[in-house]
Design a protein around this motif. Structure first.
Motif, short mmCIF file in Angstrom:
data_model
loop_
_atom_site.label_atom_id
_atom_site.label_comp_id
_atom_site.label_asym_id
_atom_site.label_seq_id
_atom_site.Cartn_x
_atom_site.Cartn_y
_atom_site.Cartn_z
N UNK A 122 36.89 26.31 41.93
CA UNK A 122 37.87 26.85 41.42
C UNK A 122 36.03 27.63 40.65
N UNK A 123 35.77 28.02 40.15
CA UNK A 123 34.61 28.41 39.75
C UNK A 123 34.03 29.21 41.15
N UNK A 124 33.65 28.48 42.11
CA UNK A 124 33.25 30.30 43.21
C UNK A 124 34.27 31.06 43.16
N UNK A 125 35.64 30.93 43.26
CA UNK A 125 36.41 31.47 43.49
C UNK A 125 36.45 32.35 42.77
N UNK A 126 36.77 32.53 41.47
CA UNK A 126 36.52 33.16 40.48
C UNK A 126 35.35 34.34 40.16
N UNK A 127 34.28 33.36 40.34
CA UNK A 127 32.70 34.53 40.64
C UNK A 127 33.18 35.42 41.30
N UNK A 128 32.81 34.92 42.66
CA UNK A 128 33.86 35.89 44.43
C UNK A 128 34.63 37.22 43.40
N UNK A 129 35.90 36.59 42.82
CA UNK A 129 37.20 37.55 42.20
C UNK A 129 36.37 38.69 41.55
N UNK A 130 36.09 38.27 40.57
CA UNK A 130 35.70 38.71 39.89
C UNK A 130 34.47 40.25 40.21
N UNK A 131 33.30 39.76 40.72
CA UNK A 131 32.41 40.77 41.55
C UNK A 131 33.33 41.41 41.93
N UNK A 132 34.43 41.62 42.36
CA UNK A 132 35.49 42.32 43.07
C UNK A 132 35.75 43.41 42.22
N UNK A 133 36.46 42.72 41.73
CA UNK A 133 37.08 43.22 40.85
C UNK A 133 36.72 44.54 39.72
N UNK A 134 35.60 44.38 38.93
CA UNK A 134 33.80 45.32 38.65
C UNK A 134 33.87 46.13 39.88
N UNK A 135 33.49 45.68 40.87
CA UNK A 135 33.78 47.06 41.72
C UNK A 135 35.55 47.76 41.99
N UNK A 136 36.32 47.36 42.30
CA UNK A 136 37.56 47.90 42.13
C UNK A 136 37.65 49.01 40.92
N UNK A 137 37.22 47.61 39.85
CA UNK A 137 37.19 49.08 38.82
C UNK A 137 36.31 49.71 38.62
N UNK A 138 35.34 49.54 39.36
CA UNK A 138 34.02 51.41 39.65
C UNK A 138 34.46 52.25 40.11
N UNK A 139 34.73 52.12 41.51
CA UNK A 139 35.31 52.90 41.98
C UNK A 139 36.90 53.40 41.43
N UNK A 140 37.17 52.79 40.55
CA UNK A 140 38.60 54.05 39.82
C UNK A 140 38.48 54.64 38.78
N UNK A 141 36.98 54.28 38.27
CA UNK A 141 36.12 54.83 36.87
C UNK A 141 35.02 55.86 37.82
N UNK A 142 34.92 56.17 38.88
CA UNK A 142 34.27 57.29 40.01
C UNK A 142 34.87 58.27 40.17
N UNK A 143 36.17 58.19 41.44
CA UNK A 143 36.43 58.65 41.65
C UNK A 143 37.90 58.87 41.85
N UNK A 144 39.31 58.15 40.24
CA UNK A 144 39.58 57.95 39.84
C UNK A 144 40.17 59.39 39.43
N UNK A 145 41.86 60.19 39.17
CA UNK A 145 41.80 60.82 38.98
C UNK A 145 42.91 61.21 38.11
N UNK A 146 43.71 59.94 37.49
CA UNK A 146 44.05 59.62 35.97
C UNK A 146 43.32 59.73 35.14
N UNK A 147 43.36 60.17 33.70
CA UNK A 147 42.73 60.13 32.82
C UNK A 147 43.55 59.13 32.19
#
Length: 187
Positions: A122-147
């Motif tokens: 469970x911990x390993x899945x959560x670690x990987x998932x949260x790393x991926x979530x941060x990547x997704x969030x950072x992509x939105x912060x960098x290239x999103x258009x809706x304020x």
């Protein structure tokens, strides 16, 4: 998202606080609107994280994993509610459940219920998932258009980062009463 993508999406959803209460709204084409696709993916991640947190509370062996699961439920529920409100205001349809990969990841833990092997997986899945979530969030912060959607992602980022610290490397760091992880790793 798989549990790892679910965590990423959940983290993003947590950031966006999506609730999934938008089935009556017009669907936004993910290809035509990357901001809408982000909200939809984050919502599914939030749903997956809420389910994972509840599952950990019920089936983890260690108190630390149960506590982290409770924090995930609390934070992702809050983020998801905010995200759902935002999606509704923009007529973005949200999925009603985690995606098939996310559901499969949670189901894969079932045979290990109540064991230290469950906690570790469970911990390993959560670690990987949260790393991926941060990547997704950072992509939105960098290239999103809706304020507004970017603001939600920005607000969610520290929540997801705190979750990652609690599970990073597959090691449990119990949350403090304030919800921040302790420095003492546990299993």
């Amino acid at each position: 998202m798989r549990f790892t993508h679910t965590c990423a999406t959940a983290a993003a959803v947590a950031a966006l606080a999506l609730s999934g209460a938008a089935p009556a709204f017009a669907a936004a084409s993910p290809a035509a609107n990357p901001d809408a696709a982000f909200l939809q993916a984050i919502h599914q991640s939030n749903l997956a994280e809420i389910a994972a947190g509840k599952d950990a509370h019920a089936h983890a062996k260690s108190t630390c994993v149960k506590q982290v699961g409770d924090v995930l439920v609390r934070d992702h529920t809050t983020l998801d509610a905010k995200g759902a409100t935002l999606a509704k205001s923009k007529s973005i349809t949200l999925p009603k459940e985690p995606n098939a990969d996310q559901q499969k990841s949670l189901s894969a833990l079932k045979p290990k219920n109540g064991t230290t092997a469950y906690d570790t997986a469970w911990l390993k899945v959560q670690s990987t998932g949260h790393q991926q979530a941060l990547t997704l969030i950072d992509k939105e912060l960098k290239s999103g258009k809706d304020a507004q959607i970017q603001a939600a992602a920005k607000a969610a980022r520290p929540v997801v980062a705190a979750h990652l610290k609690m599970v990073e490397g597959g090691v449990c760091h119990a949350p403090m009463p304030s919800g921040t992880p302790s420095a003492t790793p546990q299993r």
